[in-house]
Design a protein around this motif. Structure first.
Motif, PDB file in Angstrom:
ATOM      1  N   GLY A   1       0.698  -1.322  -0.188  1.00  0.00           N
ATOM      2  CA  GLY A   1      -0.028  -0.047  -0.013  1.00  0.00           C
ATOM      3  C   GLY A   1       0.948   1.378   0.047  1.00  0.00           C
ATOM      4  O   GLY A   1       0.328   2.479   0.104  1.00  0.00           O
ATOM      5  N   CYS A   2       2.181   1.133  -0.173  1.00  0.00           N
ATOM      6  CA  CYS A   2       3.011   2.122  -0.206  1.00  0.00           C
ATOM      7  C   CYS A   2       3.072   2.944  -1.634  1.00  0.00           C
ATOM      8  O   CYS A   2       3.357   2.104  -2.779  1.00  0.00           O
ATOM      9  CB  CYS A   2       4.576   1.912   0.307  1.00  0.00           C
ATOM     10  N   ASP A   3       2.978   4.331  -1.692  1.00  0.00           N
ATOM     11  CA  ASP A   3       3.001   4.839  -2.848  1.00  0.00           C
ATOM     12  C   ASP A   3       4.398   5.179  -3.389  1.00  0.00           C
ATOM     13  O   ASP A   3       5.359   5.844  -2.925  1.00  0.00           O
ATOM     14  CB  ASP A   3       2.259   6.252  -2.940  1.00  0.00           C
ATOM     15  N   VAL A   4       5.106   4.118  -4.309  1.00  0.00           N
ATOM     16  CA  VAL A   4       6.343   4.389  -4.879  1.00  0.00           C
ATOM     17  C   VAL A   4       6.170   4.490  -6.490  1.00  0.00           C
ATOM     18  O   VAL A   4       5.360   4.116  -7.115  1.00  0.00           O
ATOM     19  CB  VAL A   4       7.146   3.430  -4.557  1.00  0.00           C
TER      20      VAL A   4
ATOM     21  N   ALA B   1      -0.036   8.040   5.260  1.00  0.00           N
ATOM     22  CA  ALA B   1      -0.744   9.310   5.515  1.00  0.00           C
ATOM     23  C   ALA B   1      -0.731   9.805   6.937  1.00  0.00           C
ATOM     24  O   ALA B   1      -1.032   8.787   7.804  1.00  0.00           O
ATOM     25  CB  ALA B   1      -2.281   9.112   5.021  1.00  0.00           C
ATOM     26  N   GLY B   2      -0.309  11.020   7.145  1.00  0.00           N
ATOM     27  CA  GLY B   2      -0.370  11.673   8.598  1.00  0.00           C
ATOM     28  C   GLY B   2       1.042  11.222   9.414  1.00  0.00           C
ATOM     29  O   GLY B   2       1.082  11.761  10.366  1.00  0.00           O
TER      30      GLY B   2
ATOM     31  N   ALA C   1       9.131   9.717  12.047  1.00  0.00           N
ATOM     32  CA  ALA C   1       8.385   8.786  12.798  1.00  0.00           C
ATOM     33  C   ALA C   1       8.286   7.156  11.809  1.00  0.00           C
ATOM     34  O   ALA C   1       8.427   6.343  12.478  1.00  0.00           O
ATOM     35  CB  ALA C   1       7.096   9.257  13.018  1.00  0.00           C
ATOM     36  N   THR C   2       8.140   7.702  10.653  1.00  0.00           N
ATOM     37  CA  THR C   2       8.061   6.306   9.653  1.00  0.00           C
ATOM     38  C   THR C   2       9.527   5.665   9.809  1.00  0.00           C
ATOM     39  O   THR C   2       9.373   4.458  10.015  1.00  0.00           O
ATOM     40  CB  THR C   2       7.915   6.892   8.231  1.00  0.00           C
ATOM     41  N   ALA C   3      10.469   6.291   9.654  1.00  0.00           N
ATOM     42  CA  ALA C   3      11.941   5.581   9.588  1.00  0.00           C
ATOM     43  C   ALA C   3      12.244   4.932  11.152  1.00  0.00           C
ATOM     44  O   ALA C   3      12.788   3.634  11.172  1.00  0.00           O
ATOM     45  CB  ALA C   3      12.739   6.550   9.237  1.00  0.00           C
TER      46      ALA C   3
ATOM     47  N   MET D   1       1.677  -1.221   8.229  1.00  0.00           N
ATOM     48  CA  MET D   1       1.652   0.370   8.404  1.00  0.00           C
ATOM     49  C   MET D   1       1.426   1.398   7.157  1.00  0.00           C
ATOM     50  O   MET D   1       1.065   2.540   7.284  1.00  0.00           O
ATOM     51  CB  MET D   1       2.984   0.861   9.013  1.00  0.00           C
ATOM     52  N   PHE D   2       1.519   0.319   5.828  1.00  0.00           N
ATOM     53  CA  PHE D   2       1.176   1.438   4.794  1.00  0.00           C
ATOM     54  C   PHE D   2      -0.340   1.254   4.527  1.00  0.00           C
ATOM     55  O   PHE D   2      -0.857   1.514   3.024  1.00  0.00           O
ATOM     56  CB  PHE D   2       2.031   1.185   3.625  1.00  0.00           C
ATOM     57  N   GLY D   3      -1.215   0.244   5.104  1.00  0.00           N
ATOM     58  CA  GLY D   3      -2.411   0.140   4.882  1.00  0.00           C
ATOM     59  C   GLY D   3      -2.792  -1.292   4.500  1.00  0.00           C
ATOM     60  O   GLY D   3      -3.990  -1.551   4.601  1.00  0.00           O
TER      61      GLY D   3
END
Ligand SMILES: *Cc1c(COP(=O)(O)O)cnc(C)c1O
Length: 391
Positions: free
Chosen positions: A314-317, A332-333, A338-340, A388-390
């Motif tokens: 679900g990650c936009d690459v 998102a958000g 925080a992601t890293a 975490m990416f949905g």
């Protein structure tokens, strides 16, 4: 005694990866199986034919004294020939080619040669941090030019305030781009040259990744009509030939800018070891050698595996057309730090938070495809588990 460090060091942008670095070291010390997609340093060895040439060249006593300041004539000629073949741009090897101790060295020293204290240097945001540091060391002011995510990460020239345009005397560009992996078309360089001409701003284009392309050859800014009047372009053997440790690169373009840079270098270094220059001749003569081109096939396989896996999560690459980086949108958000942090804490995966390349990098993390494809598969599996990416 004066307090250390000197003021200019305090002016450098803060190092934002302290926290990530500390966590990475802790995880490694705790024996955790850390996968590091952080460093942009090839894991593949330098092609053997280059190493062989170097081994011979080291034994050649002609290479033992101080090398010539601007580089060996054979190497500069070979570079000019290659440039004519690759880009249809003719260069005078005496005045328009300068050998460097890696392109970073030239990028870092250039403002000392072409910018006066108090003038402004434009740096891309997000961007390689060295451009800003180089300007600060020269006593210059810096101003960011935002790269537009909706326009293939090209500079938003229109947003540069008019006072900044007037005080600027140098701008850095970097395509193919680190960290976004964006590629510029010749028309993009035409716009940059037009902007530079209109506001009397010289251009330093960092082409360290020009030979690391998956489809076709990205352009040289020197292909733009008249660009040689105000631009230099930095090239590197580091990534192309997996020889980051050897320290060799070169600059081409405007003779006056290069003469200034050579003068700075004459006062701080004494040239690139002759044996490395001999090996570089061999490398450039064999740019399309199978052992060189097959490295791009390795990066392509990793890139495809990683991008497909991240998309499934679900990650936009965007699948990059060049470089060995993949620029991934954060959930998102969630900000890039925080992601890293979460990827490191919960998956033992190291990526670079986009904020480290400037505010324009916020909302993204950079992954370097510098680990074997099996490890890329393992990375994706771990990220998948976090959901975490949905997905
Ligand atoms: C790796 C890199 C360089 C190359 O540095 P060398 O000094 O030639 O090894 C230059 N610019 C960017 C943006 C890079 O990522």
């Amino acid at each position: 005694m004066n307090p250390l460090p000197a003021d200019r060091l305090n002016k450098l942008p803060p190092y934002l990866f302290v926290e990530i670095d500390r966590k990475r070291r802790e995880a490694l010390a705790a024996g955790r199986d850390v996968i590091d997609l952080g460093v942009g340093d090839p894991d593949l060895p330098t092609p053997p034919f280059i190493v062989e040439r170097m081994a011979q060249a080291v034994r050649d006593e002609a290479n033992h004294p101080y090398p010539l300041g601007i580089g060996k004539p054979e190497l500069r000629s070979r570079i000019a020939e290659w440039f004519a073949e690759r880009y249809c741009v003719s260069l005078d090897p005496e005045r328009e080619v300068l050998i460097l101790l890696g392109s970073k060295e030239g990028i870092g020293h250039l403002p000392l040669a072409v910018v006066n204290p108090g003038e402004t240097v434009l740096v891309p945001d997000p961007g390689y941090p060295v451009y800003r540091s180089a300007a600060i060391f020269a006593g210059a002011e810096t101003a960011s030019v935002r790269l537009n995510p909706n326009d293939r990460w090209q500079p938003e020239w229109g947003t540069v305030p008019s006072d900044v345009r007037k005080s600027a005397t140098l701008m850095y560009l970097n395509y193919p781009n680190n960290p976004t992996a964006a590629v510029a078309e010749l028309a993009d360089f035409e716009r940059a040259v037009e902007f530079g001409r209109e506001y009397h701003i010289r251009i330093a284009q960092d082409a360290a990744y020009n030979e690391m392309s998956f489809d076709g050859n990205p352009p040289s800014i020197l292909q733009v009509e008249g660009a040689g009047e105000l631009a230099v372009e930095f090239h590197s053997l580091s990534k192309t030939f997996a020889m980051t440790g050897w320290r060799i690169g070169f600059a081409v373009g405007n003779a006056e800018m290069l003469a200034g840079l050579a003068k700075v270098k004459n006062n701080v270094d004494s040239g690139t070891f002759g044996a490395i220059q001999d090996a570089a001749v061999e490398a450039i003569e064999h740019m399309d050698h199978i052992e060189v081109r097959s490295q791009m096939d390795v990066y392509r396989e990793r890139r495809d595996e990683f991008c497909a896996g991240m998309r499934a999560c679900g990650c936009d690459v965007q699948v990059p057309r060049a470089t060995f980086y993949v620029w991934c949108k954060c959930p998102a958000g969630v900000d890039s730090m925080a992601t890293a942090s979460r990827l490191l804490d919960e998956a033992d995966v190291v990526l670079i938070p986009g904020i480290g390349f400037g505010p324009g990098g916020e909302g993204y993390v950079r992954a370097a495809m510098t680990i074997p494809v099996e490890r890329i598969r393992e990375t994706v599996k771990r990220i998948e588990r976090l959901k975490m990416f949905g997905r």
